[in-house]
Design a protein around this motif. Structure first.
Motif, mmCIF file in Angstrom:
data_model
loop_
_atom_site.group_PDB
_atom_site.id
_atom_site.type_symbol
_atom_site.label_atom_id
_atom_site.label_comp_id
_atom_site.label_asym_id
_atom_site.label_seq_id
_atom_site.Cartn_x
_atom_site.Cartn_y
_atom_site.Cartn_z
ATOM 1 N N TYR A 274 0.840 -1.010 0.190
ATOM 2 C CA TYR A 274 0.037 0.013 -0.088
ATOM 3 C C TYR A 274 1.017 1.006 -0.028
ATOM 4 C CZ TYR A 274 -2.960 3.435 2.428
ATOM 5 O OH TYR A 274 -3.801 5.125 2.573
ATOM 6 N N LYS B 49 -3.831 -0.852 -8.294
ATOM 7 C CA LYS B 49 -4.421 -0.556 -8.252
ATOM 8 C C LYS B 49 -4.892 1.060 -7.872
ATOM 9 C CE LYS B 49 -8.069 -3.046 -10.262
ATOM 10 N NZ LYS B 49 -9.172 -2.661 -11.340
ATOM 11 N N ILE C 103 -6.988 3.741 -5.165
ATOM 12 C CA ILE C 103 -7.956 3.519 -4.170
ATOM 13 C C ILE C 103 -8.777 3.961 -3.507
ATOM 14 C CG2 ILE C 103 -6.883 2.264 -2.493
ATOM 15 C CD1 ILE C 103 -8.713 0.657 -1.502
ATOM 16 N N GLY D 191 -12.843 2.736 -1.719
ATOM 17 C CA GLY D 191 -13.226 1.361 -1.633
ATOM 18 C C GLY D 191 -14.119 0.818 -1.417
ATOM 19 N N LEU E 264 -2.132 -0.976 -3.616
ATOM 20 C CA LEU E 264 -2.825 -0.369 -3.914
ATOM 21 C C LEU E 264 -2.590 0.962 -3.200
ATOM 22 C CD1 LEU E 264 -5.744 -1.513 -1.185
ATOM 23 C CD2 LEU E 264 -5.604 -1.666 -4.260
ATOM 24 N N ASP F 213 -3.190 4.449 -2.873
ATOM 25 C CA ASP F 213 -4.834 5.413 -2.337
ATOM 26 C C ASP F 213 -4.226 6.997 -2.663
ATOM 27 O OD1 ASP F 213 -6.466 6.856 -0.848
ATOM 28 O OD2 ASP F 213 -5.717 6.466 1.499
#
Ligand code: FAD
Ligand code: SF4
Length: 331
Positions: free
Chosen positions: A6, A26, A28, A31, A48, A50
């Motif tokens: 992350y 990906k 996010i 979510g 991920l 963010d």
């Protein structure tokens, strides 16, 4: 759930660069869809990114005379924005017809466009699904397909796009602004989502490493004559079986502009320009609305459990247009 790494950044360029360097990563945002899909083992990103701290959470005036919705504005902040309510009440209404207050507080406008189908088999990893696993087959075509598409289907997939907000954005002819490693581009809303064809695993025309930065609303917002009619199994907290966004401009009783977009019936919000043109210059009557409905549903095909949607959609179009033209009350 599979393990993943992350990171969080407050710079758009860094987010785009990180995404481009790891093809199984990906973004996010809220979510509310991605985490569910990860828990169900449908999506398994290795990383991920963010994006909730990116500076894309404002609604501003746009040079085109419309509004620019930053991709990270929440669905709630969009629906309750004074300018949106005054100039684009159809958009506000469609957002409030979806999900729940808690979800709308988390869900972002960019994420709403990219939410995935609610086809039960897509979520059930024990069943074949071409969208989840290309080439495995479609369990819905000969299975339980009550919520599935009746227009624009293929022999590979009959899923629908579940968003309410997107139905209004289609009717309003919004544009999606995106940024990728090769720069920025704008995608007309009608070209953003796609039909399943032979590649149902691809929902839209966004490249995997592109970030949605904003949604541009045109100056014309149809604030006077509009309606969103959403038909579903429960009065709230349910996806549409059929929905209709209707937007009109009127000169007395005569329709001068018409826009109609359908939700719950296809892999993308469904429009037929011929149906809209057929209404222009005509009085707002049930007969004319019925003729437009017939054009919109031309070629519709049911798969057994969802065949009822064909007649339901026609009746919903007539009713929504009647509400938009103020011939009948909105409930
Ligand atoms: C129980 C439930 C009921 C619901 N009911 C409705 C309903 O009735 N109507 C309706 O319309 N919706 C409904 N929703 C869906 C909800 O609106 C979406 O889950 C939400 O809008 C997704 O936004 P998000 O920010 O949470 O996206 P996320 O879950 O964070 O992301 C979704 C996808 O978009 C990608 N992504 C997100 N932002 C960007 C960006 N800026 N650029 C590129 N990629 C991005 C992510 O990588 C991911 O693939 C419901 C959801 C739930 C869980
Ligand atoms: S309709 Fe599409 S998403 Fe549903 S099972 Fe078939 S291929 Fe999968």
């Amino acid at each position: 759930m599979n393990s993943f790494t992350y990171s969080r950044t407050d710079a758009v360029d860094t987010a785009v660069r990180e995404r481009a360097s790891e093809h199984t990563a990906k973004f996010i945002a809220g979510g509310t869809n991605l985490i569910d899909l990860m828990k169900e083992n449908v999506e398994h990103p290795t990383h991920l990114i963010d994006i909730t701290r990116l500076p894309l959470a404002t609604i501003s005036e746009n040079v085109n005379g419309g509004l620019r919705l930053g991709a990270l504005v929440t669905n709630a902040d969009t629906a309750y924005n004074e300018q949106v309510i005054e100039r684009y009440p159809l958009l506000s209404q469609t957002i409030l017809a979806g999900a729940s207050p808690q979800l709308r507080n988390m869900a972002t406008d960019g994420g709403n466009l990219l939410q995935r189908t609610r086809c039960y088999y897509f979520y059930d990893t024990a069943t074949p699904c071409n969208k989840r696993e290309p080439g495995s087959g479609c369990s819905a075509i000969n299975g339980y397909n009550r919520i599935h598409a009746i227009l624009g289907t293929s022999d590979q997939c009959i899923a629908t796009h579940p968003s309410d907000m997107c139905v209004a954005l289609a009717a309003l002819e919004a544009e999606v602004r995106v940024k990728g490693p090769n720069g920025e581009r704008t995608i007309p809303f009608a070209e953003f989502h796609r039909l399943p064809g032979d590649t149902p695993e691809i929902d839209n025309t966004l490249e995997p490493d592109e970030l949605i930065t904003a949604i541009d609303l045109p100056a014309k917002g149809f604030p006077d004559y509009f309606a969103y009619l959403k038909l579903r199994d429960r009065a709230s907290y349910a996806f549409a079986l059929v929905s209709v966004a209707a937007a009109l401009e009127m000169d007395g009783d005569t329709i001068t502009t018409a826009r109609i977009a359908l939700g719950g019936v296809a892999h993308k919000p469904w429009r037929k320009p011929e149906a809209e043109t057929a209404l222009v210059g005509k009085p707002a009557t049930k007969e004319n609305f019925q003729a437009a409905a017939d054009i919109l549903l031309a070629g519709a095909q049911g798969f057994g459990h969802n065949t009822f949607k064909i007649e339901l959609a026609k009746r919903a179009i007539v009713r929504a247009l009647g509400q938009a033209a103020k011939l009948e009350p909105t409930e």
